[in-house]
Every structure is written in C-alpha cells, then in structure tokens.
Write a protein that holds these residues in place. Structure first.
Motif: not given
Lengths: 197, 197
Positions: A17-24, A26-39, B92-98
C-alpha cells in the motif's frame, strides 16, 4: 496455509500500500527484511512505532513534529518576518535541504481544486491570514509546485494578501538541465526571465 | 532539530534501505504513513514486529514459516514424490501463485558462483541429496532462473542426481509475449522446442 504465512502475506499487503511499492516489490522488500531481521526489520518496526506514537501536526504551520509547535515555529531565530508557503510537508523538507531559506513555513496541505471541491477553508488559508497579522510577516515567498493547481493557488493567495511583499520562486532551467530535454514551457519561461550575464 | 525530526529522519533512512525504495520514495512513503497513521502505519509496525518475532527458516526446505518445518513440508498431502528446486523463497512463492505444482520444495538459497565463492556446501545441496533419499523422491523439477548462474547450478545438480527423474521448466515465449520484444535466445529456445499444433 499456517499462521506465519498469513502474517507474512498480511505484511506484504500492507507494504504494497506504500506509494512506490507494488505487490512484487513489496514481496521483495519483505523477504529482504526477514533476511536482515536484526539489522533492518526490528529497527524499522521500532522506528515506525515511535513515529506513529509521537508525530503530530504543528498547530501553527502544519509541519510534522512531536510538540504542538514544530521545531521551526518554536525556533526564535527563524522569526525573520519571511513566510514560505508550500503545498506539502515534503516540499518543506525539500526547501530545508536547499538551505536557502531561514524563515518560517506555512504548509497549505494541498492546492485549491474546483474538481475535488477543495476550497480555501480546506487549505489552512484562514490560518495563513491570521499568522501574517500575528507574526509581523513582511514577505511571503510562494514556493508552490509549477502545476496548474499550484499556480492557481499561488494567484489566489497573492490576491488575498495586502500590506506584505509577495514573491515566488524563480522559474527557469534547472541546475544540470539540458535544453534538449526541457519542455517548451520551461524554455519560454527561462527566456522571458533572462538576465544580464 | 528536535527529537521527532531525528526520529522521522531515522525512519526515512531505514525505509530507504529497502530494495525498490530510494531516499526520495522513502520520504514519500513516510509522509504517507504519517498521514494514514491508524489505517496503515500502526498495523504495519505491528505486522513487522510479529513477523520479526516469529518467522524462521524451515529446517527441511529453507522456506519461511513459524515452525521448524514449514506448512508445505508439514502437509502430508504434498508428499507426492516430486521435489521442486528453487533458488530463493521468492521463487517458491511465484511457483505457488502458479498453482501448477502440488509437491514439496527445496530452496537452495542462491546459485553456485565461482566469482562469489559460493560452492555446493553454501547452497543446501547436501541437504537436497539427503532429502531425496529420505523422502522417496522420484522426480526433481529444476525451477531455477534462466540466467548463466541459474543454469550452471541446474546442470551441477542434474549431474549429481542418480535414480531420480530430473526435469526442468519449459523455455519459450511467455503468455502475452510479443515476438518483437523477445530476446534472440528466447526465440531460438522456443523454435527448438516447437511442438505439433
């Protein structure tokens, strides 16, 4: 789908829902966040919570701060008699980055728009007239966007101000600008406002 | 600069670290969040905190979930003997969406890369070989990106698998694709793999 997948999906939906981010992205950002959880992720969650809890609109100018009056309105050094009118807080931030202006601001909160039924009352314009009287303003600098709505609003404000000098930001070729890439309107404005070299 | 301005700047800096957001779009996003505090900002802060606290990597496949085993690995209906190899959780998420695949996944966590010193040990490949034995896998579907690194990794894995059928996603013209906009490699691959109409 387990709870975590739902939680993650919920997070992706909110990010999207943030301006400048679409679903795709947003997914990339969330995975990035989960990988860099503490940082990144935990500090980001904390920063969001802090700002959500403390940020509020300045009652005087519409800027964002933690107090009733923002740090610019509270700063006596900025009582220069100059008042810069901007559409939005983002524009105020842009002006501050420019470091050209030492006075105070007035954030309109948008532009006049007949189509969207935005009149002066919706725009903190009454408050502007009140401030000009109360704060001993001698110059009003119009720093509105050079769009149809922005310039309509600028003209409206200029017409309603008496006893103060009204100026506006210069229009012309931006620094680093190449003529070939500029629109006709900018070229015309820059030519009309040409000055001795 | 008061505390709130610092807090907001800190939030902007953190947002600007997300992939897909630069300083400018981070500022826009933060202003948007402050304006939609109750509707977006607080829920987003909570969702980030929840996911940061609960998300973890599945010990079996590398997917993200809340338990030691993700919901796909824990779902007995997905024990089909088919194992789909992907580079990343996003794939994996992309495959699941498929919705084309009903088996389980194995997330490598990247691709082999001599330049970046990424060998099989870094890629959850030993775990892959172990799973193939343990879970009675009969078909391994390679769903790696069609990049040099992705295809190098696919060949490496295919060479090390015995006693299982190894397939890979078809290459060709994407749905909605216009030939004029496709690269030469895709056209060649699609022509080579042409089939009776």
């Amino acid at each position: 789908m387990d709870d975590s997948t739902r939680e993650i999906e919920h997070l992706v939906n909110l990010m999207a829902k943030l301006p400048g981010l679409g679903p795709r992205s947003a997914r990339r950002a969330v995975l990035h966040l989960i990988k860099k959880r503490a940082l990144v992720m935990t500090p980001l969650a904390n920063a969001l919570q802090n700002v959500a809890a403390t940020a509020r609109e300045c009652v005087n100018c519409g800027n964002i701060g933690t107090q009733d009056r923002c740090d610019i309105c509270a700063n006596e050094k900025r009582a220069t008699g100059q008042l810069c009118i901007v559409e939005d807080v983002a524009d105020l931030w842009a002006m501050e980055r420019g470091q050209a202006f030492g006075g105070r601001y007035h954030v309109l909160g948008g532009t006049l728009s007949a189509l969207d039924a935005v009149g002066p009352e919706e725009l903190r314009i009454p408050k502007l007239l009140e401030r000009i009287r109360a704060e001993g303003i001698t110059e009003v600098v119009l720093a509105l966007n050079v769009t149809v709505d922005g310039q309509t609003t600028a003209h409206y404000i200029a017409e309603h101000l008496t006893h103060v000098s009204v100026t506006s930001l210069a229009q012309g070729v931006p620094i680093g600008g190449e003529l070939d890439y500029l629109d006709d309107g900018t070229i015309q404005a820059a030519f009309k406002a040409r000055k001795q070299f």
